[in-house]
Enzyme design. Structure first.
Site, PDB file in Angstrom:
ATOM      1  N   GLY A 274      -7.395  24.742 -12.677  1.00 46.15           N
ATOM      2  CA  GLY A 274      -6.531  25.006 -13.241  1.00 46.15           C
ATOM      3  C   GLY A 274      -6.650  26.023 -13.811  1.00 46.15           C
ATOM      4  O   GLY A 274      -7.319  26.004 -14.977  1.00 46.15           O
ATOM      5  N   GLY A 276      -4.498  29.435 -16.660  1.00 49.32           N
ATOM      6  CA  GLY A 276      -3.584  29.338 -17.472  1.00 49.32           C
ATOM      7  C   GLY A 276      -4.196  31.253 -18.463  1.00 49.32           C
ATOM      8  O   GLY A 276      -4.536  31.661 -18.048  1.00 49.32           O
ATOM      9  N   GLY A 277      -2.976  31.519 -19.063  1.00 50.81           N
ATOM     10  CA  GLY A 277      -2.523  32.417 -19.701  1.00 50.81           C
ATOM     11  C   GLY A 277      -4.181  32.356 -20.895  1.00 50.81           C
ATOM     12  O   GLY A 277      -4.554  32.860 -21.633  1.00 50.81           O
ATOM     13  N   GLY A 279      -6.460  30.176 -21.429  1.00 45.42           N
ATOM     14  CA  GLY A 279      -7.635  29.475 -20.869  1.00 45.42           C
ATOM     15  C   GLY A 279      -7.801  28.691 -19.904  1.00 45.42           C
ATOM     16  O   GLY A 279      -6.711  28.689 -18.729  1.00 45.42           O
ATOM     17  N   ASP A 395       8.394  27.779 -24.592  1.00 43.52           N
ATOM     18  CA  ASP A 395       7.203  27.679 -23.255  1.00 43.52           C
ATOM     19  C   ASP A 395       8.217  26.730 -21.576  1.00 43.52           C
ATOM     20  O   ASP A 395       7.575  26.263 -20.842  1.00 43.52           O
ATOM     21  CB  ASP A 395       6.809  28.649 -22.951  1.00 43.52           C
ATOM     22  CG  ASP A 395       5.640  28.710 -22.213  1.00 43.52           C
ATOM     23  OD1 ASP A 395       5.997  29.413 -21.166  1.00 43.52           O
ATOM     24  OD2 ASP A 395       4.876  29.158 -21.968  1.00 43.52           O
TER      25      ASP A 395
HETATM   26  N1  LIG Z   1      -3.416  17.314 -18.601  1.00 44.11           N
HETATM   27  C1  LIG Z   1      -3.554  17.554 -17.187  1.00 44.11           C
HETATM   28  N2  LIG Z   1      -3.442  17.215 -15.734  1.00 44.11           N
HETATM   29  C2  LIG Z   1      -4.018  17.692 -15.367  1.00 44.11           C
HETATM   30  N3  LIG Z   1      -4.302  18.852 -15.083  1.00 44.11           N
HETATM   31  C3  LIG Z   1      -4.027  19.521 -15.375  1.00 44.11           C
HETATM   32  C4  LIG Z   1      -3.401  19.522 -17.083  1.00 44.11           C
HETATM   33  N4  LIG Z   1      -3.556  20.064 -18.373  1.00 44.11           N
HETATM   34  C5  LIG Z   1      -3.448  21.681 -17.240  1.00 44.11           C
HETATM   35  N5  LIG Z   1      -3.327  20.908 -16.287  1.00 44.11           N
HETATM   36  C6  LIG Z   1      -3.956  21.996 -15.027  1.00 44.11           C
HETATM   37  O1  LIG Z   1      -4.559  23.174 -15.013  1.00 44.11           O
HETATM   38  C7  LIG Z   1      -3.483  23.960 -14.907  1.00 44.11           C
HETATM   39  C8  LIG Z   1      -3.194  25.270 -16.112  1.00 44.11           C
HETATM   40  O2  LIG Z   1      -3.086  24.563 -17.322  1.00 44.11           O
HETATM   41  P1  LIG Z   1      -2.778  25.532 -18.245  1.00 44.11           P
HETATM   42  O3  LIG Z   1      -2.318  24.567 -19.120  1.00 44.11           O
HETATM   43  O4  LIG Z   1      -3.702  26.179 -18.949  1.00 44.11           O
HETATM   44  O5  LIG Z   1      -1.907  26.647 -17.800  1.00 44.11           O
HETATM   45  P2  LIG Z   1      -0.293  27.106 -17.510  1.00 44.11           P
HETATM   46  O6  LIG Z   1       0.560  26.573 -18.009  1.00 44.11           O
HETATM   47  O7  LIG Z   1      -0.024  26.775 -16.343  1.00 44.11           O
HETATM   48  O8  LIG Z   1       0.072  28.409 -17.639  1.00 44.11           O
HETATM   49  P3  LIG Z   1       0.190  28.464 -19.333  1.00 44.11           P
HETATM   50  O9  LIG Z   1      -0.782  28.237 -20.241  1.00 44.11           O
HETATM   51  O10 LIG Z   1      -0.276  30.466 -19.307  1.00 44.11           O
HETATM   52  O11 LIG Z   1       1.897  28.683 -19.633  1.00 44.11           O
HETATM   53  C9  LIG Z   1      -1.749  23.261 -14.676  1.00 44.11           C
HETATM   54  O12 LIG Z   1      -0.996  24.346 -14.034  1.00 44.11           O
HETATM   55  C10 LIG Z   1      -2.077  21.919 -14.295  1.00 44.11           C
HETATM   56  O13 LIG Z   1      -2.632  22.905 -12.905  1.00 44.11           O
END
Ligand SMILES: Nc1ncnc2c1ncn2[C@@H]1O[C@H](COP(=O)(O)OP(=O)(O)OP(=O)(O)O)[C@@H](O)[C@H]1O
Length: 579
Positions: A274, A276-277, A279, A395
């Site tokens: 996935g 997010g904001g 990376g 958050d």
């Molecule tokens: N430890 C993990 N195990 C499995 N999937 C993960 C894990 N961490 C993140 N992900 C997946 O990666 C995606 C992106 O995560 P990330 O934390 O970068 O962004 P976010 O939380 O969606 O957005 P932001 O960080 O901008 O608030 C998540 O929505 C999730 O599906």
């Protein structure tokens, strides 16, 4: 008759009774009246002046210490040597002793500087011809006075009287406890080089031992600094990281990965989980071939740096079943990566807000939703109260909650976390969070407390109940007049409290459950959520209270309608009805 030898001058005279008397003046200047005894065939001293040989000005010569009577023994003062050892052999000590090392003294017109030091010689009679320094009222002033003159060779400070000597020191006699009982101390000026370790007490300059020890310590410190520099360079910009690396490259339980390790683990970042904001997140497997991880590669050096620091210093230092585990990090050059345990079921939003095309996810049953709610509450309660320093997540939203294979929730995404010291309850920090989960105090710009997380949690709870975004439009029709019918988008949190007040919680629960849920639990969750989203932070419960209520250990009253929320909704209703 006058007989002169190298050692003495003798004048003989005959007396009336034919006894032989003679007067001698020896090298030291002592005058003796001698008598030759025919019977014993030896010379006997009848009279001597001065009577103590050490008392003659040149008994031992300059820079000596004289001792003993009638035959004086002379010793050179410390760091001095006999001027003429041959003469000393024939008892001629008038030449005395000379310095082994010349004094250091530079005299300019106005300034005299010197590195010389002083060696005390205790229990002696002081030399002749002292110069009394009346203006020196302390020993150090006396010492300074002597150092201030290149001709000064010694000083003494006895009975608050400062005496200094210039040039040769004559007639210094050691206390023998009989003839000489002086307790005076003379401080002999010597070149700094002459000082031995036994003179450690000297205040003016460090001795060789001290200098050696200081050099060793200094060198050690230098090496330590060098090692630290190398370490810091390796983890450039990572100065905030904990210092306790073990020999496997682990920092207080978390691993410091090399970038190449993570390239290998993620197969060159090929399986994206996935984004997010800050990376993208990639799946990876560590070198033990067992541990599956999620590797978050942070983009944008400046913003990424901040998030990286926040994550490592929060979640990197604590562990709880309901907080995502940070396995390690990589901080090499511009690379910033965070390595978490992999959560098989990804983030909560995927399971709550299903997209029609998402076939992977199943509808979460009520019990799972309830346990997820309780788990998040426990994780946040730990963050707020059980840690050494309070961590405010800042958050909380479904995207920040990960769920493992058994749907155990883990609070994640600590990139915006703020820290409140033990002795403080609030912190003034930059605006952060996500619209829809933001507590009103963020907008007023006051210092925040952990209650901002309580607010976000309340909003998440409502989404857990309904299985939809709080902000998603629910269309209700005004049935009074079909002509005037309008679409009414009621904000779900307001609707939830209204229905809670009206005793209609049942209609709030996700329709995908087809009524398969515990109504009492649903009411409890709804009440808790409504208290959590109150306008005033003091009206919101602490996360520990939330845990107790959800565990069924504490009762909870009916919450009021948050006025701010209601006002905003009323205004938007009024605006909608005008069209
Ligand atoms: N430890 C993990 N195990 C499995 N999937 C993960 C894990 N961490 C993140 N992900 C997946 O990666 C995606 C992106 O995560 P990330 O934390 O970068 O962004 P976010 O939380 O969606 O957005 P932001 O960080 O901008 O608030 C998540 O929505 C999730 O599906």
């Amino acid at each position: 008759m006058l007989i002169t030898t190298k050692r003495s001058t003798t004048c003989t005279l005959h007396t009336m009774n034919h006894r032989l008397l003679y007067v001698s003046v020896d090298m030291s200047g002592q005058i003796k009246l001698n008598h030759w005894s025919q019977a014993t065939r030896s010379c006997q001293i009848i009279y001597a002046q001065p009577d103590d040989p050490c008392n003659t000005p040149a008994a031992c010569g300059p820079f000596t210490v004289c001792r003993g009577n009638p035959n004086p023994s002379c010793d050179c003062m410390e760091s001095f040597s006999q001027k003429s050892p041959q003469d000393w052999k024939v008892q001629d000590r008038t030449g005395g002793c000379i310095r082994n090392t010349p004094l250091h003294c530079i005299s300019d017109k106005n300034i005299t500087s010197s590195t010389d030091m002083f060696q005390p010689i205790a229990q002696v009679t002081l030399p002749y011809n002292p110069q009394i320094i009346a203006v020196a009222s302390t020993q150090s002033e006396c010492e300074e006075t002597c150092l201030g003159s290149c001709s000064c060779t010694a000083y003494s400070y006895n009975d608050s009287k400062c005496s200094v000597w210039n040039g040769e020191l004559l007639s210094v006699t050691r206390n023998d406890g009989i003839e000489y009982t002086s307790k005076d101390v003379i401080y002999l000026r010597l070149a700094a080089k002459n000082f031995m370790p036994s003179l450690r007490k000297n205040k003016r300059k460090p001795n060789v031992g001290v200098v050696t020890a200081a050099s060793i310590i200094g060198f050690g410190l230098l090496m330590l600094m060098l090692l630290l520099l190398i370490w810091r360079n390796k983890f450039k910009w990572c100065g905030f990281l904990p210092l306790y690396y073990d020999n496997q490259g682990s920092v207080g339980g978390i691993i410091a990965f090399r970038y190449t390790d993570l390239v290998r683990a993620t197969k060159n970042f090929s399986e994206k989980l996935g984004g997010g904001g800050f990376g993208s997140v990639y799946k990876g497997v560590l070198s033990d071939a067992k541990t599956t991880v999620a590797v978050k590669r942070l983009d944008g050096v400046r913003q990424g740096e901040k998030q990286f620091r926040a994550e490592v210093s929060s979640i990197g230092l604590i562990q709880h079943i309901n907080l995502v585990k940070l396995v390690g990090f990589c901080c090499e050059g511009d690379h910033r990566l965070l390595v978490y345990e992999h959560m098989l079921n990804g983030s909560l939003d995927r399971h709550l807000f299903k997209k029609s095309n998402n076939v992977d996810t199943v509808v979460l049953n009520w019990n799972t939703r309830y346990q997820i709610s309780l788990g998040i509450a426990r994780g946040l309660s730990y963050l707020h109260q059980s840690c050494r320093e309070c961590i405010i997540h800042c958050d909380i939203k479904p995207e920040s909650i990960l769920v493992d294979a058994s749907f155990v929730p883990k609070v994640a995404d600590f990139g915006l976390a703020a820290f409140v010291g033990r002795d403080f309850s609030r912190i003034l920090t930059s605006f952060r969070g996500t619209i829809g989960y933001l507590a009103p105090e963020w907008l007023s710009g006051v210092a925040i407390t952990p209650k901002v997380d309580v607010y976000g949690f309340g909003m998440v709870l409502l989404e857990v109940i309904s299985g939809r975004r709080n902000s998603s439009p629910e269309i209700s029709h005004n049935t009074k007049s079909s002509r005037n019918s309008y679409q009414h988008h009621e904000y779900f949190p307001v609707q939830a409290i209204r229905k809670l007040h009206g005793g209609d919680v049942k209609s709030l629960v996700d329709t995908q459950l087809h009524g398969d849920f515990d109504l009492e639990e649903a009411e409890r969750v709804c009440k808790v959520a409504s208290w959590c989203i109150q306008d005033g932070e003091f009206d919101r419960p602490a996360m520990s209270e939330v845990v107790r209520v959800l565990e069924g250990l504490q009762e909870i009253d009916m919450p009021p309608m948050p006025r701010l929320l209601a006002a905003i909704v009323e205004q938007s209703d009024a605006a909608t009805s005008m069209y």
